[in-house]
Design a protein around this motif. Structure first.
Motif, PDB file in Angstrom:
ATOM      1  N   VAL A 158       1.725   5.441  21.249  1.00  0.00           N
ATOM      2  CA  VAL A 158       0.769   5.654  20.161  1.00  0.00           C
ATOM      3  C   VAL A 158       1.516   5.820  18.841  1.00  0.00           C
ATOM      4  N   PHE A 159       2.614   6.559  18.848  1.00  0.00           N
ATOM      5  CA  PHE A 159       3.403   6.748  17.628  1.00  0.00           C
ATOM      6  C   PHE A 159       3.932   5.420  17.089  1.00  0.00           C
ATOM      7  N   MET A 160       4.462   4.576  17.932  1.00  0.00           N
ATOM      8  CA  MET A 160       4.994   3.277  17.516  1.00  0.00           C
ATOM      9  C   MET A 160       3.880   2.373  16.983  1.00  0.00           C
ATOM     10  N   THR A 161       2.706   2.410  17.595  1.00  0.00           N
ATOM     11  CA  THR A 161       1.575   1.600  17.134  1.00  0.00           C
ATOM     12  C   THR A 161       1.127   2.049  15.749  1.00  0.00           C
ATOM     13  N   VAL A 162       1.051   3.360  15.527  1.00  0.00           N
ATOM     14  CA  VAL A 162       0.639   3.890  14.227  1.00  0.00           C
ATOM     15  C   VAL A 162       1.664   3.509  13.150  1.00  0.00           C
ATOM     16  N   CYS A 163       2.957   3.627  13.452  1.00  0.00           N
ATOM     17  CA  CYS A 163       4.003   3.256  12.481  1.00  0.00           C
ATOM     18  C   CYS A 163       3.940   1.767  12.146  1.00  0.00           C
ATOM     19  N   GLY A 164       3.742   0.911  13.117  1.00  0.00           N
ATOM     20  CA  GLY A 164       3.640  -0.528  12.883  1.00  0.00           C
ATOM     21  C   GLY A 164       2.440  -0.874  12.019  1.00  0.00           C
ATOM     22  N   THR A 165       1.298  -0.254  12.310  1.00  0.00           N
ATOM     23  CA  THR A 165       0.080  -0.500  11.530  1.00  0.00           C
ATOM     24  C   THR A 165       0.257  -0.021  10.095  1.00  0.00           C
ATOM     25  N   ALA A 166       0.867   1.140   9.918  1.00  0.00           N
ATOM     26  CA  ALA A 166       1.102   1.662   8.567  1.00  0.00           C
ATOM     27  C   ALA A 166       2.021   0.727   7.775  1.00  0.00           C
ATOM     28  N   GLY A 167       3.038   0.192   8.408  1.00  0.00           N
ATOM     29  CA  GLY A 167       3.940  -0.752   7.745  1.00  0.00           C
ATOM     30  C   GLY A 167       3.219  -2.009   7.294  1.00  0.00           C
ATOM     31  N   LEU A 168       2.365  -2.541   8.161  1.00  0.00           N
ATOM     32  CA  LEU A 168       1.591  -3.740   7.796  1.00  0.00           C
ATOM     33  C   LEU A 168       0.642  -3.456   6.647  1.00  0.00           C
ATOM     34  N   LEU A 169       0.001  -2.296   6.631  1.00  0.00           N
ATOM     35  CA  LEU A 169      -0.900  -1.937   5.541  1.00  0.00           C
ATOM     36  C   LEU A 169      -0.147  -1.820   4.212  1.00  0.00           C
ATOM     37  N   LEU A 170       1.044  -1.241   4.237  1.00  0.00           N
ATOM     38  CA  LEU A 170       1.836  -1.129   3.014  1.00  0.00           C
ATOM     39  C   LEU A 170       2.220  -2.505   2.478  1.00  0.00           C
ATOM     40  N   ILE A 171       2.549  -3.419   3.346  1.00  0.00           N
ATOM     41  CA  ILE A 171       2.883  -4.779   2.920  1.00  0.00           C
ATOM     42  C   ILE A 171       1.661  -5.449   2.292  1.00  0.00           C
ATOM     43  N   MET A 172       0.492  -5.289   2.889  1.00  0.00           N
ATOM     44  CA  MET A 172      -0.735  -5.888   2.343  1.00  0.00           C
ATOM     45  C   MET A 172      -1.074  -5.290   0.987  1.00  0.00           C
ATOM     46  N   ILE A 173      -0.936  -3.981   0.837  1.00  0.00           N
ATOM     47  CA  ILE A 173      -1.253  -3.315  -0.436  1.00  0.00           C
ATOM     48  C   ILE A 173      -0.289  -3.768  -1.524  1.00  0.00           C
ATOM     49  N   SER A 174       0.983  -3.937  -1.198  1.00  0.00           N
ATOM     50  CA  SER A 174       1.962  -4.359  -2.206  1.00  0.00           C
ATOM     51  C   SER A 174       1.669  -5.761  -2.724  1.00  0.00           C
ATOM     52  N   SER A 175       1.073  -6.613  -1.924  1.00  0.00           N
ATOM     53  CA  SER A 175       0.742  -7.960  -2.410  1.00  0.00           C
ATOM     54  C   SER A 175      -0.455  -7.938  -3.349  1.00  0.00           C
ATOM     55  N   LEU A 176      -1.270  -6.880  -3.315  1.00  0.00           N
ATOM     56  CA  LEU A 176      -2.431  -6.783  -4.193  1.00  0.00           C
ATOM     57  C   LEU A 176      -2.091  -6.163  -5.545  1.00  0.00           C
ATOM     58  N   LEU A 177      -0.964  -5.464  -5.659  1.00  0.00           N
ATOM     59  CA  LEU A 177      -0.576  -4.829  -6.915  1.00  0.00           C
ATOM     60  C   LEU A 177      -0.176  -5.887  -7.936  1.00  0.00           C
ATOM     61  N   PRO A 178      -0.479  -5.664  -9.235  1.00  0.00           N
ATOM     62  CA  PRO A 178      -0.120  -6.657 -10.263  1.00  0.00           C
ATOM     63  C   PRO A 178       1.389  -6.703 -10.460  1.00  0.00           C
ATOM     64  N   ASP A 179       1.879  -7.891 -10.872  1.00  0.00           N
ATOM     65  CA  ASP A 179       3.300  -8.051 -11.150  1.00  0.00           C
ATOM     66  C   ASP A 179       3.657  -7.322 -12.427  1.00  0.00           C
ATOM     67  N   LYS A 180       4.856  -6.814 -12.489  1.00  0.00           N
ATOM     68  CA  LYS A 180       5.324  -6.139 -13.692  1.00  0.00           C
ATOM     69  C   LYS A 180       5.788  -7.136 -14.734  1.00  0.00           C
ATOM     70  N   LYS A 181       5.817  -8.426 -14.415  1.00  0.00           N
ATOM     71  CA  LYS A 181       6.277  -9.451 -15.342  1.00  0.00           C
ATOM     72  C   LYS A 181       5.191  -9.906 -16.303  1.00  0.00           C
ATOM     73  N   ALA A 182       3.974  -9.407 -16.204  1.00  0.00           N
ATOM     74  CA  ALA A 182       2.894  -9.853 -17.085  1.00  0.00           C
ATOM     75  C   ALA A 182       3.188  -9.483 -18.530  1.00  0.00           C
ATOM     76  N   ALA A 183       3.739  -8.321 -18.794  1.00  0.00           N
ATOM     77  CA  ALA A 183       4.037  -7.898 -20.162  1.00  0.00           C
ATOM     78  C   ALA A 183       5.133  -8.754 -20.802  1.00  0.00           C
TER      79      ALA A 183
END
Length: 174
Positions: A18-43
């Motif tokens: 269960v611990f390994m499954t939760v860690c894997g899911t959390a890692g995938l969610l962080l990767i998905m969220i990072s792709s939704l954040l705006p690039d810092k190169k817009a300015a």
């Protein structure tokens, strides 16, 4: 053999799985969220546009000064002032790569931009930077009242700027 037995023991323990499954899911969610954040190169892209406009204005002023110095060397021209109009700003031409194939009355063409860099630093490769296009010129000079001097200035300015004489106006300075 010992390693395989230890892995089997860990997998038998439900808490570890269960611990390994939760860690894997959390890692995938962080990767998905990072792709939704705006690039810092817009300015910096906006400042690059401003820099392009400044470069275009500087290019225009420099060309005016050089043309003034050039035209003042014409016999009878006297004092010369030049004003140039620019039709377009500085333009970037990006490198492309393509694939062409022909078979039985069909021709397929595919072109895409050449991308350089890695990760979040990917950019299209700039092949050339074209200078702003000069579309017209107004020239006032001391000898602008003399038809022969005016003719020489028309021809010299047209040759130097690469525009037709119809887009140049020459007048006498007051």
């Amino acid at each position: 053999m010992e390693v395989i037995e230890k892995i089997r023991e860990l997998l038998k323990n439900r808490k570890w799985a269960v611990f390994m499954t939760v860690c894997g899911t959390a890692g995938l969610l962080l990767i998905m969220i990072s792709s939704l954040l705006p690039d810092k190169k817009a300015a910096p892209a906006v400042s690059a546009e401003r820099q392009s406009v400044c470069d275009s204005a500087a290019y225009c002023k420099d060309t005016e000064k050089r043309l003034e110095a050039f035209l003042s060397e014409i016999d009878g021209a006297g004092e010369v002032r030049v004003y140039l109009t620019v039709g377009s700003e500085q333009r970037y031409v990006y490198a492309t790569e393509g694939r062409h194939s022909r078979s039985d009355n069909k021709t397929e063409e595919e072109e895409k931009y050449v991308i350089v860099g890695g990760g979040s630093e990917k950019n299209a490769l700039i092949e050339t930077v074209e200078a702003p296009e000069i579309t017209g010129a107004v020239i006032v000079c001391g000898g602008g009242g003399d038809a022969a001097v005016r003719e020489q200035i028309y021809k010299a300015a047209a040759a130097a700027l690469g525009i037709p004489t119809a887009k140049i106006y020459v007048a006498k300075i007051r």
